[in-house]
Scaffold this motif. Structure first.
Motif, PDB file in Angstrom:
ATOM      1  N   ILE A  26      28.354  23.193 -65.759  1.00 35.43           N
ATOM      2  CA  ILE A  26      28.627  22.611 -64.445  1.00 35.43           C
ATOM      3  C   ILE A  26      27.454  21.722 -64.053  1.00 35.43           C
ATOM      4  CG2 ILE A  26      29.134  23.097 -62.022  1.00 35.43           C
ATOM      5  CD1 ILE A  26      30.038  25.903 -62.906  1.00 35.43           C
ATOM      6  N   THR A  27      27.718  20.444 -63.796  1.00 38.75           N
ATOM      7  CA  THR A  27      26.632  19.571 -63.357  1.00 38.75           C
ATOM      8  C   THR A  27      26.233  19.948 -61.925  1.00 38.75           C
ATOM      9  OG1 THR A  27      28.095  17.860 -62.448  1.00 38.75           O
ATOM     10  CG2 THR A  27      27.522  17.691 -64.794  1.00 38.75           C
ATOM     11  N   SER A  47      38.877  25.240 -53.580  1.00 40.06           N
ATOM     12  CA  SER A  47      39.857  25.775 -54.534  1.00 40.06           C
ATOM     13  C   SER A  47      39.311  25.869 -55.958  1.00 40.06           C
ATOM     14  CB  SER A  47      41.102  24.876 -54.536  1.00 40.06           C
ATOM     15  OG  SER A  47      40.764  23.555 -54.944  1.00 40.06           O
ATOM     16  N   ILE A  48      38.097  25.386 -56.169  1.00 41.26           N
ATOM     17  CA  ILE A  48      37.576  25.277 -57.537  1.00 41.26           C
ATOM     18  C   ILE A  48      37.375  26.635 -58.216  1.00 41.26           C
ATOM     19  CG2 ILE A  48      35.732  24.338 -58.973  1.00 41.26           C
ATOM     20  CD1 ILE A  48      37.599  22.274 -57.699  1.00 41.26           C
ATOM     21  N   PRO A  49      36.837  27.666 -57.542  1.00 37.10           N
ATOM     22  CA  PRO A  49      36.668  28.948 -58.234  1.00 37.10           C
ATOM     23  C   PRO A  49      37.968  29.480 -58.840  1.00 37.10           C
ATOM     24  CG  PRO A  49      35.397  28.949 -56.221  1.00 37.10           C
ATOM     25  CD  PRO A  49      36.226  27.703 -56.194  1.00 37.10           C
ATOM     26  N   ARG A  50      39.048  29.439 -58.067  1.00 36.05           N
ATOM     27  CA  ARG A  50      40.321  29.949 -58.582  1.00 36.05           C
ATOM     28  C   ARG A  50      40.860  29.064 -59.712  1.00 36.05           C
ATOM     29  NH1 ARG A  50      43.592  33.780 -57.153  1.00 36.05           N
ATOM     30  NH2 ARG A  50      42.419  34.150 -55.223  1.00 36.05           N
ATOM     31  N   LEU A  51      40.754  27.743 -59.547  1.00 37.97           N
ATOM     32  CA  LEU A  51      41.223  26.835 -60.591  1.00 37.97           C
ATOM     33  C   LEU A  51      40.418  27.023 -61.878  1.00 37.97           C
ATOM     34  CD1 LEU A  51      41.783  23.560 -58.510  1.00 37.97           C
ATOM     35  CD2 LEU A  51      43.542  25.060 -59.484  1.00 37.97           C
ATOM     36  N   LEU A  52      39.111  27.257 -61.733  1.00 34.99           N
ATOM     37  CA  LEU A  52      38.253  27.497 -62.891  1.00 34.99           C
ATOM     38  C   LEU A  52      38.709  28.729 -63.656  1.00 34.99           C
ATOM     39  CD1 LEU A  52      35.506  27.009 -64.484  1.00 34.99           C
ATOM     40  CD2 LEU A  52      34.498  28.599 -62.840  1.00 34.99           C
ATOM     41  N   TYR A  84      25.848  26.868 -54.949  1.00 32.40           N
ATOM     42  CA  TYR A  84      26.126  27.431 -56.268  1.00 32.40           C
ATOM     43  C   TYR A  84      26.279  28.941 -56.205  1.00 32.40           C
ATOM     44  CZ  TYR A  84      25.628  28.422 -61.275  1.00 32.40           C
ATOM     45  OH  TYR A  84      25.831  28.870 -62.568  1.00 32.40           O
ATOM     46  N   PHE A  85      25.408  29.607 -55.460  1.00 35.70           N
ATOM     47  CA  PHE A  85      25.490  31.063 -55.353  1.00 35.70           C
ATOM     48  C   PHE A  85      26.782  31.486 -54.651  1.00 35.70           C
ATOM     49  CE2 PHE A  85      20.820  32.572 -55.923  1.00 35.70           C
ATOM     50  CZ  PHE A  85      20.725  31.805 -57.065  1.00 35.70           C
ATOM     51  N   GLY A  86      27.200  30.711 -53.645  1.00 35.79           N
ATOM     52  CA  GLY A  86      28.481  30.998 -52.995  1.00 35.79           C
ATOM     53  C   GLY A  86      29.636  30.815 -53.970  1.00 35.79           C
ATOM     54  N   PHE A  87      29.547  29.786 -54.783  1.00 30.91           N
ATOM     55  CA  PHE A  87      30.551  29.519 -55.812  1.00 30.91           C
ATOM     56  C   PHE A  87      30.605  30.682 -56.807  1.00 30.91           C
ATOM     57  CE2 PHE A  87      31.493  27.684 -60.020  1.00 30.91           C
ATOM     58  CZ  PHE A  87      32.719  27.085 -59.775  1.00 30.91           C
ATOM     59  N   THR A 115      29.692  33.758 -56.361  1.00 29.87           N
ATOM     60  CA  THR A 115      30.214  34.958 -55.698  1.00 29.87           C
ATOM     61  C   THR A 115      31.741  34.970 -55.734  1.00 29.87           C
ATOM     62  OG1 THR A 115      28.273  35.114 -54.261  1.00 29.87           O
ATOM     63  CG2 THR A 115      30.273  36.234 -53.527  1.00 29.87           C
ATOM     64  N   GLN A 116      32.344  33.816 -55.469  1.00 31.41           N
ATOM     65  CA  GLN A 116      33.805  33.736 -55.493  1.00 31.41           C
ATOM     66  C   GLN A 116      34.362  33.896 -56.906  1.00 31.41           C
ATOM     67  OE1 GLN A 116      35.611  30.616 -52.887  1.00 31.41           O
ATOM     68  NE2 GLN A 116      33.486  30.054 -52.465  1.00 31.41           N
ATOM     69  N   VAL A 117      33.738  33.229 -57.875  1.00 27.49           N
ATOM     70  CA  VAL A 117      34.197  33.334 -59.257  1.00 27.49           C
ATOM     71  C   VAL A 117      34.067  34.771 -59.754  1.00 27.49           C
ATOM     72  CG1 VAL A 117      33.732  32.634 -61.646  1.00 27.49           C
ATOM     73  CG2 VAL A 117      33.664  30.927 -59.811  1.00 27.49           C
ATOM     74  N   ARG A 118      32.962  35.401 -59.411  1.00 29.43           N
ATOM     75  CA  ARG A 118      32.737  36.780 -59.865  1.00 29.43           C
ATOM     76  C   ARG A 118      33.797  37.721 -59.301  1.00 29.43           C
ATOM     77  NH1 ARG A 118      27.316  40.425 -58.671  1.00 29.43           N
ATOM     78  NH2 ARG A 118      27.540  41.877 -60.421  1.00 29.43           N
ATOM     79  N   ALA A 119      34.142  37.532 -58.039  1.00 28.56           N
ATOM     80  CA  ALA A 119      35.154  38.391 -57.410  1.00 28.56           C
ATOM     81  C   ALA A 119      36.515  38.207 -58.084  1.00 28.56           C
ATOM     82  CB  ALA A 119      35.245  38.078 -55.917  1.00 28.56           C
ATOM     83  N   LEU A 120      36.869  36.966 -58.409  1.00 26.04           N
ATOM     84  CA  LEU A 120      38.145  36.690 -59.072  1.00 26.04           C
ATOM     85  C   LEU A 120      38.180  37.284 -60.481  1.00 26.04           C
ATOM     86  CD1 LEU A 120      38.544  32.968 -57.949  1.00 26.04           C
ATOM     87  CD2 LEU A 120      40.011  34.872 -57.248  1.00 26.04           C
ATOM     88  N   LEU A 121      37.065  37.175 -61.186  1.00 23.52           N
ATOM     89  CA  LEU A 121      36.990  37.737 -62.541  1.00 23.52           C
ATOM     90  C   LEU A 121      37.019  39.263 -62.501  1.00 23.52           C
ATOM     91  CD1 LEU A 121      34.306  35.410 -64.180  1.00 23.52           C
ATOM     92  CD2 LEU A 121      36.755  35.455 -64.678  1.00 23.52           C
TER      93      LEU A 121
END
Length: 340
Positions: A96-97, A107-112, A145-148, A150-156
């Protein structure tokens, strides 16, 4: 006397908190990064995975980049052109740049997560245990980034998948990211665009100031070591790019000089970015500085790291897996890198 006992008890609790150590990396195993845009393993690479008991392949799935319109898009998606050896765990990895953190991330965390899981299912590598994200965040992008993360981790976590992240040396001075563990990148420690930098891939003098932060870093870490080389193209002191496909043995183009320097004696277009369509032109008088890391330096860094963080080398990841890199070191040296 009773008052003194309570003071000692509280002091002990405080000291215990100060000395808290993070846990170890879950399910540690020998690992390797795969950073090409087409998945295809040759016989040398397959033999390496088997011989050195590499059980985890950190496979770059795609990059996330800004689209120029305030949003984010995937780029350089991996094409699966080969099967993987049985028993090899795939860890989907996404670069991720930092500029992505300036865009809208709603919506990016869920799309990722959806894109990663879809790629795994289509290519027969589901289920997965882990995803790794790679971003060189700074103070200005840390909160986003840390907020991002946190969301990705919760989805995973809903899918029973853990999240790891790469950690650069300079990031050891700040709070750890909200992930399950980090992979400390012990490479790219210098400025490749600066001709006077002795070795931008790995320099002990550049690593040493950060090691003191390892003992208090509140996140489990594993170690990632470089086994690659760079062909740095300069015109005088001006950096022109990394000439990935330059054949330094071609005497019609290059004249060897001392200190692993090669003088260009004719014009040629060369690839300036790995797997990129654009090329840069080499002119007579340009020079390529060949930079690789001696095994002895990797061994020295590995031992110093272990002095500050005894468990870091329980999982070692090399960057990156390809036949040219494999031939750069001897088999017994790879055994020592993996600390068998």
């Amino acid at each position: 006397m009773k008052k003194q006992w309570w003071i000692l008890l509280l002091l002990g609790v405080a000291l215990a908190g100060c000395n808290h150590k993070p846990g170890r990396v879950p399910e540690p195993a020998n690992g390797a990064y795969y950073w090409r845009t087409t998945l295809r393993l040759d016989s040398t690479e397959r033999a390496f995975l088997a011989q050195h008991h590499v059980k985890k392949l950190f496979l770059r799935f795609f990059d996330l980049v800004p689209d120029g319109k305030g949003s984010i898009k995937p780029n350089a998606t991996l094409r699966f052109a080969d099967s993987l050896p049985s028993g090899l765990e795939v860890i989907p990895t996404v670069f991720i740049t930092e500029n992505c953190m300036k865009a809208r991330l709603d919506s990016i965390p869920r799309l990722l997560v959806e894109r990663i899981t879809a790629m795994c299912e289509v290519n027969g590598i589901a289920p997965i245990k882990e995803v790794q994200l790679d971003c060189d965040w700074t103070a200005s992008s840390e909160a986003a980034y840390f907020g991002f993360l946190t969301q990705v981790r919760a989805l995973l976590k809903e899918k029973g998948i853990r999240l790891s992240a790469t950690i650069r040396l300079h990031q050891l001075r700040t709070a750890p990211p909200p992930v399950d563990y980090g992979a400390l990148m012990l490479y790219n420690t210098g400025d490749a665009t600066n001709r006077s930098c002795p070795n931008p891939i790995l320099d002990m003098a550049a690593v040493e100031p950060y090691l003191k932060h390892l003992a208090s870093y509140q996140l489990p870490l594993c170690a990632a070591y470089p086994v690659f080389a760079w062909k740095l193209l300069f015109s005088g002191s001006t950096f022109k790019g990394i000439a990935y496909d330059a054949n330094l043995a071609d005497t019609t183009l290059f004249l060897p000089k001392p200190d692993a320097t090669y003088l260009a004696v004719s014009c040629r277009e060369l690839l300036a970015e790995a797997d990129a369509a654009n090329a840069t032109r080499i002119h007579p008088g340009d020079e390529i500085l060949y930079r690789q890391v001696p095994f002895s330096l990797i061994e020295t860094v590995s031992r110093r790291v272990e002095e500050f963080s005894p468990h870091m080398n329980e999982q070692v990841i090399i960057f990156d897996l390809n036949a040219e890199n494999i031939r750069r070191y001897k088999s017994n040296e790879y055994e020592k890198i993996y600390r068998h």
